[in-house]
Design a protein around this motif. Structure first.
Motif, PDB file in Angstrom:
ATOM      1  N   CYS A  76       4.041   1.008  12.794  1.00  0.00           N
ATOM      2  CA  CYS A  76       4.625  -0.204  12.960  1.00  0.00           C
ATOM      3  C   CYS A  76       4.907  -0.978  11.961  1.00  0.00           C
ATOM      4  O   CYS A  76       5.389  -2.170  11.802  1.00  0.00           O
ATOM      5  CB  CYS A  76       3.690  -1.078  14.116  1.00  0.00           C
ATOM      6  SG  CYS A  76       2.015  -1.297  13.228  1.00  0.00           S
ATOM      7  N   HIS A  77       4.972  -0.130  10.770  1.00  0.00           N
ATOM      8  CA  HIS A  77       5.383  -0.858   9.207  1.00  0.00           C
ATOM      9  C   HIS A  77       5.670   0.105   8.252  1.00  0.00           C
ATOM     10  O   HIS A  77       4.749   0.769   7.440  1.00  0.00           O
ATOM     11  CB  HIS A  77       4.138  -1.837   9.050  1.00  0.00           C
ATOM     12  CG  HIS A  77       4.415  -2.579   7.629  1.00  0.00           C
ATOM     13  ND1 HIS A  77       3.810  -3.646   7.332  1.00  0.00           N
ATOM     14  CD2 HIS A  77       4.937  -2.061   6.590  1.00  0.00           C
ATOM     15  CE1 HIS A  77       3.991  -4.136   6.165  1.00  0.00           C
ATOM     16  NE2 HIS A  77       4.741  -3.359   5.493  1.00  0.00           N
ATOM     17  N   THR A  78       6.930   0.398   8.034  1.00  0.00           N
ATOM     18  CA  THR A  78       7.437   1.049   6.882  1.00  0.00           C
ATOM     19  C   THR A  78       8.693   0.491   6.416  1.00  0.00           C
ATOM     20  O   THR A  78       9.221  -0.455   6.810  1.00  0.00           O
ATOM     21  CB  THR A  78       7.974   2.368   7.420  1.00  0.00           C
ATOM     22  OG1 THR A  78       9.421   2.419   7.804  1.00  0.00           O
ATOM     23  CG2 THR A  78       7.127   3.110   8.524  1.00  0.00           C
ATOM     24  N   VAL A 246       4.422 -10.927   9.302  1.00  0.00           N
ATOM     25  CA  VAL A 246       4.200 -11.243   7.933  1.00  0.00           C
ATOM     26  C   VAL A 246       3.763 -10.346   7.078  1.00  0.00           C
ATOM     27  O   VAL A 246       2.630  -9.770   7.571  1.00  0.00           O
ATOM     28  CB  VAL A 246       3.503 -12.655   8.036  1.00  0.00           C
ATOM     29  CG1 VAL A 246       3.159 -13.192   6.509  1.00  0.00           C
ATOM     30  CG2 VAL A 246       4.107 -13.747   8.828  1.00  0.00           C
ATOM     31  N   HIS A 247       4.134 -10.302   5.860  1.00  0.00           N
ATOM     32  CA  HIS A 247       3.377  -9.362   4.972  1.00  0.00           C
ATOM     33  C   HIS A 247       2.286 -10.502   4.241  1.00  0.00           C
ATOM     34  O   HIS A 247       2.595 -11.252   3.723  1.00  0.00           O
ATOM     35  CB  HIS A 247       4.172  -8.999   3.695  1.00  0.00           C
ATOM     36  CG  HIS A 247       4.816  -7.531   3.875  1.00  0.00           C
ATOM     37  ND1 HIS A 247       6.061  -7.394   4.767  1.00  0.00           N
ATOM     38  CD2 HIS A 247       4.606  -6.366   3.390  1.00  0.00           C
ATOM     39  CE1 HIS A 247       6.452  -6.219   4.684  1.00  0.00           C
ATOM     40  NE2 HIS A 247       5.467  -5.604   4.016  1.00  0.00           N
ATOM     41  N   ALA A 248       1.051 -10.220   4.975  1.00  0.00           N
ATOM     42  CA  ALA A 248      -0.139 -11.313   4.602  1.00  0.00           C
ATOM     43  C   ALA A 248      -1.496 -11.075   3.819  1.00  0.00           C
ATOM     44  O   ALA A 248      -1.806  -9.677   4.127  1.00  0.00           O
ATOM     45  CB  ALA A 248      -0.384 -11.912   5.842  1.00  0.00           C
ATOM     46  N   ASP A 268       0.321  -8.283   8.385  1.00  0.00           N
ATOM     47  CA  ASP A 268       0.046  -6.872   7.804  1.00  0.00           C
ATOM     48  C   ASP A 268      -0.309  -6.845   6.494  1.00  0.00           C
ATOM     49  O   ASP A 268       0.085  -7.692   5.593  1.00  0.00           O
ATOM     50  CB  ASP A 268       1.365  -6.191   7.702  1.00  0.00           C
ATOM     51  CG  ASP A 268       2.103  -6.284   9.382  1.00  0.00           C
ATOM     52  OD1 ASP A 268       1.804  -7.043  10.077  1.00  0.00           O
ATOM     53  OD2 ASP A 268       2.712  -5.113   9.718  1.00  0.00           O
ATOM     54  N   HIS A 269      -1.219  -5.987   6.122  1.00  0.00           N
ATOM     55  CA  HIS A 269      -1.903  -5.873   4.679  1.00  0.00           C
ATOM     56  C   HIS A 269      -3.405  -6.327   5.030  1.00  0.00           C
ATOM     57  O   HIS A 269      -4.140  -5.324   5.108  1.00  0.00           O
ATOM     58  CB  HIS A 269      -1.139  -6.609   3.826  1.00  0.00           C
ATOM     59  CG  HIS A 269      -0.001  -5.783   2.913  1.00  0.00           C
ATOM     60  ND1 HIS A 269      -0.513  -4.553   2.330  1.00  0.00           N
ATOM     61  CD2 HIS A 269       1.293  -6.161   2.771  1.00  0.00           C
ATOM     62  CE1 HIS A 269       0.785  -4.108   1.920  1.00  0.00           C
ATOM     63  NE2 HIS A 269       1.573  -4.951   2.025  1.00  0.00           N
ATOM     64  N   LEU A 270      -3.616  -7.484   4.538  1.00  0.00           N
ATOM     65  CA  LEU A 270      -5.103  -8.215   4.948  1.00  0.00           C
ATOM     66  C   LEU A 270      -6.215  -7.737   3.973  1.00  0.00           C
ATOM     67  O   LEU A 270      -7.113  -7.667   4.123  1.00  0.00           O
ATOM     68  CB  LEU A 270      -5.368  -8.085   6.336  1.00  0.00           C
ATOM     69  CG  LEU A 270      -4.325  -8.491   7.263  1.00  0.00           C
ATOM     70  CD1 LEU A 270      -4.914  -8.220   8.717  1.00  0.00           C
ATOM     71  CD2 LEU A 270      -4.171  -9.961   7.272  1.00  0.00           C
ATOM     72  N   SER A 319       1.714   2.751   8.011  1.00  0.00           N
ATOM     73  CA  SER A 319       1.876   3.558   6.507  1.00  0.00           C
ATOM     74  C   SER A 319       2.224   2.985   5.476  1.00  0.00           C
ATOM     75  O   SER A 319       1.984   3.197   4.329  1.00  0.00           O
ATOM     76  CB  SER A 319       2.648   4.860   6.861  1.00  0.00           C
ATOM     77  OG  SER A 319       4.056   4.446   6.799  1.00  0.00           O
ATOM     78  N   ASP A 320       2.950   1.648   5.948  1.00  0.00           N
ATOM     79  CA  ASP A 320       3.708   1.123   4.873  1.00  0.00           C
ATOM     80  C   ASP A 320       4.524   1.697   3.953  1.00  0.00           C
ATOM     81  O   ASP A 320       4.844   1.523   2.849  1.00  0.00           O
ATOM     82  CB  ASP A 320       2.724   0.233   3.878  1.00  0.00           C
ATOM     83  CG  ASP A 320       3.143  -0.924   3.188  1.00  0.00           C
ATOM     84  OD1 ASP A 320       4.197  -1.338   3.410  1.00  0.00           O
ATOM     85  OD2 ASP A 320       2.836  -1.198   2.134  1.00  0.00           O
ATOM     86  N   TRP A 321       4.653   2.844   4.264  1.00  0.00           N
ATOM     87  CA  TRP A 321       5.704   3.968   3.449  1.00  0.00           C
ATOM     88  C   TRP A 321       6.915   3.388   2.789  1.00  0.00           C
ATOM     89  O   TRP A 321       7.540   2.776   3.485  1.00  0.00           O
ATOM     90  CB  TRP A 321       6.182   5.132   4.393  1.00  0.00           C
ATOM     91  CG  TRP A 321       6.772   6.485   3.672  1.00  0.00           C
ATOM     92  CD1 TRP A 321       6.889   6.585   2.331  1.00  0.00           C
ATOM     93  CD2 TRP A 321       7.341   7.464   4.391  1.00  0.00           C
ATOM     94  NE1 TRP A 321       7.312   7.784   2.104  1.00  0.00           N
ATOM     95  CE2 TRP A 321       7.578   8.474   3.363  1.00  0.00           C
ATOM     96  CE3 TRP A 321       7.311   8.080   5.647  1.00  0.00           C
ATOM     97  CZ2 TRP A 321       8.174   9.517   3.500  1.00  0.00           C
ATOM     98  CZ3 TRP A 321       7.826   9.190   5.965  1.00  0.00           C
ATOM     99  CH2 TRP A 321       8.318  10.016   4.926  1.00  0.00           C
TER     100      TRP A 321
END
Ligand code: NIG
Ligand code: FE
Length: 405
Positions: A76-78, A246-248, A268-270, A319-321
Motif C-alpha cells: 500500500c505504499h511505493t 500522509v508520510h508521517a 505511513d512511516h512512524l 515496502s516504500d520501494w
C-alpha cells in the motif's frame, strides 16, 4: 468456473480483527483445500475432494506437490514510478552522511526528480512495469504507486499517466496516488504554501477530471512540508474529492497528528512516533503503515510495530520501494525481518501484508480468501505456512493468480 488445488494448507486470513494484536492460534487453515473460482472471484474455499465431488463438471487446475496458499500481498505504499539511481546517495549514507544532509546538499529526492523528468512517458511506463512485474512474481498482486518525482504540473501528470498506462499492461492491480507535495521543488518561485496552492488550483482538478488518481499524499517533515500547511492542503484536497494519506513521523513527530485530524486513510512511516502518537493512532480509524524497507535502506530503527499493535492500531506493512531510502523493494523479506525484530507473530505479519494493507487503500474486496473476494492468491512450495517467514523472504511463491488467472 474452475477448481484450483489441492493445496496442503490454505491460510484464509478470515475472522481476524481489523485492528490490534493477533495470535497465530486465530489463523484459520484448511488442510488439503481447494478454491472454486468464477469470473475472477472466489466462489468457495473448502476441502478439495468435497469441492470436486460437489462440482464434477468444473475443470481442475491441478497443483502438484506440497503448497501453502494465501491471499496475494497488497503493497500500500511505493514510489516505483521513477528513472535513474541513487546509488551515490546510498554510498554517502553508509559513509556516514545522513538522509537529510544529503538532501540539503542537492542529492535526495530532488536528484530523482531531475532523473525522472529527463525521460519520456513511455520510458517511464516501461521502467515502472519492470518493477511491477517483479513485485507480482513475488506475490504482490495489488500495488499502490505514488507520483512525487515530477513536482511540476507536467511532470506529475506524466508520472500519473505512466502509472495508468502500466496498469493497462499488467495483471497486477495498481492504485495511483498524487504526491506532488513531496518536497518544495527547487525551480518553483514561491513559498511552500504558494506551491501547495498552485497544486490545489492547477493540478488536482486535472487529475480528478482525467481520473488519474483519487488519493493525495504529503510528506510532513522539516525538509518537506510543515504541519499547518499540510493540514490546510489535505482539507482542500478532501473538498476536491480525494482520499488523503500522509508520510508521517519519519524523522520527527507531527505528521501522524495531522493525518488523524485530516481523517487520512493512513499515516505511513512512524519510525519517530512516541507513546503519544501511538495512542492517538490507536483511537483513530487511520491505518498505521510501517515501512521496514526504509529503515533497512537508511540503517535506522523500525517503527514501533509491536507497540502500535498492542495499543490497538490497524497495522499494515508496505515496502516504500523508492530509489532513495528503500531501494530493495522485497516486501516479504522486509516484513519477515521486521517481524523478527519487533516480535510480530505470523498472523500479524500476514494481516499487515493483506487485508489490513487493503484497508489502507479502502479496498475491502481482497486480502482474505473467502466467498465473494477477488481470487488474488499466491502459492508457496512448502507444507507449512510457518516456513514462509522462517525463510525470511528467500522463499518465493511459485504460482501467483490475479482474478483467478
Ligand atoms: O517514503 N520520505 C519521503 N519519501 C520517500 C523517499 C523518497 C526518496 O528518497 O526518493 C520515503 O522514504
Ligand atoms: Fe514513501
Amino acid at each position: 468456473m474452475k477448481l484450483i488445488g489441492p493445496f496442503t494448507q490454505i491460510l484464509l486470513l478470515t475472522g481476524l480483527s481489523l485492528k490490534g494484536a493477533l495470535k497465530d492460534e486465530q489463523l484459520q487453515i484448511i488442510p488439503q483445500g481447494g478454491v472454486l473460482v468464477e469470473d475472477g472471484l472466489i466462489v468457495a474455499v473448502d476441502d478439495f475432494d468435497k469441492l470436486r465431488a460437489a462440482n464434477p463438471s468444473a475443470p481442475i487446475e491441478e497443483i502438484v506437490g506440497h503448497h501453502v496458499l494465501l491471499p496475494g500481498f497488497v503493497d500500500c505504499h511505493t514510489h516505483i514510478c521513477f528513472a535513474g539511481s541513487r546509488a551515490k546517495d546510498y554510498a554517502l549514507r553508509t559513509a556516514g552522511k545522513t538522509y537529510l544532509e544529503i538532501a540539503k546538499a542537492g542529492g535526495g529526492i530532488w536528484d530523482s526528480v531531475t532523473q525522472t523528468r529527463a525521460v519520456d512517458e513511455s520510458t517511464l511506463t516501461d521502467l515502472l512495469l519492470k518493477r511491477v512485474e517483479r513485485h507480482l512474481a513475488e506475490g504482490v498482486t495489488t500495488i499502490e504507486v505514488k507520483s512525487g518525482y515530477g513536482l511540476s504540473i507536467d511532470g506529475e501528470l506524466k508520472q500519473l499517466k505512466a502509472i495508468k498506462a502500466a496498469a493497462d499492461k499488467t495483471h497486477a492491480n495498481l492504485v495511483s496516488t498524487c504526491l506532488a507535495a513531496h518536497i518544495l521543488p527547487k525551480d518553483f518561485n514561491g513559498t511552500h504554501q504558494e506551491y501547495l496552492n498552485h497544486i490545489l488550483q492547477n493540478l488536482l482538478p486535472v487529475i480528478k477530471q482525467q481520473r488519474l488518481a483519487n488519493r493525495v499524499d504529503i510528506f510532513i517533515e522539516e525538509s518537506a512540508f510543515n504541519t499547518s500547511d499540510a493540514l490546510n492542503y489535505l482539507a482542500k484536497a478532501k473538498q476536491l474529492g480525494f482520499e488523503v494519506t500522509v508520510h508521517a513521523d519519519q524523522f520527527t513527530t507531527g505528521g501522524s497528528e495531522v493525518a488523524i485530524k485530516a481523517r487520512a486513510v493512513s499515516a505511513d512511516h512512524l519510525e519517530a512516533s512516541t507513546d503519544r502518537e501511538i495512542s492517538m493512532l490507536a483511537k483513530s480509524d487511520t491505518v498505521a503503515v510501517t515501512l521496514p524497507g526504509a529503515s533497512l535502506g537508511l540503517g535506522m530503527a523500525y517503527a514501533p510495530a509491536r507497540k502500535l499493535l498492542d495499543a490497538g492500531t490497524c497495522l499494515a506493512i508496505a515496502s516504500d520501494w523508492n530509489p532513495g531510502s528503500a531501494p530493495m523493494g522485497d516486501l516479504l523479506m522486509q516484513a519477515a525481518v521486521m517481524g523478527a525484530a519487533e516480535k510480530l507473530c505470523a498472523a500479524e505479519v500476514f494481516a499487515g501484508l493483506t487485508f489490513r494493507a487493503a484497508s489502507a487503500l479502502k479496498l475491502n474486496d481482497r486480502g482474505i480468501l473467502t466467498k465473494g473476494k477477488l481470487a488474488d492468491m499466491q502459492a508457496y512450495p512448502y507444507d507449512d505456512y510457518r516456513e514462509i517467514l522462517y525463510h525470511q523472504g528467500k522463499l518465493k511463491p511459485d504460482k501467483v493468480w490475479t482474478a483467478g488467472i
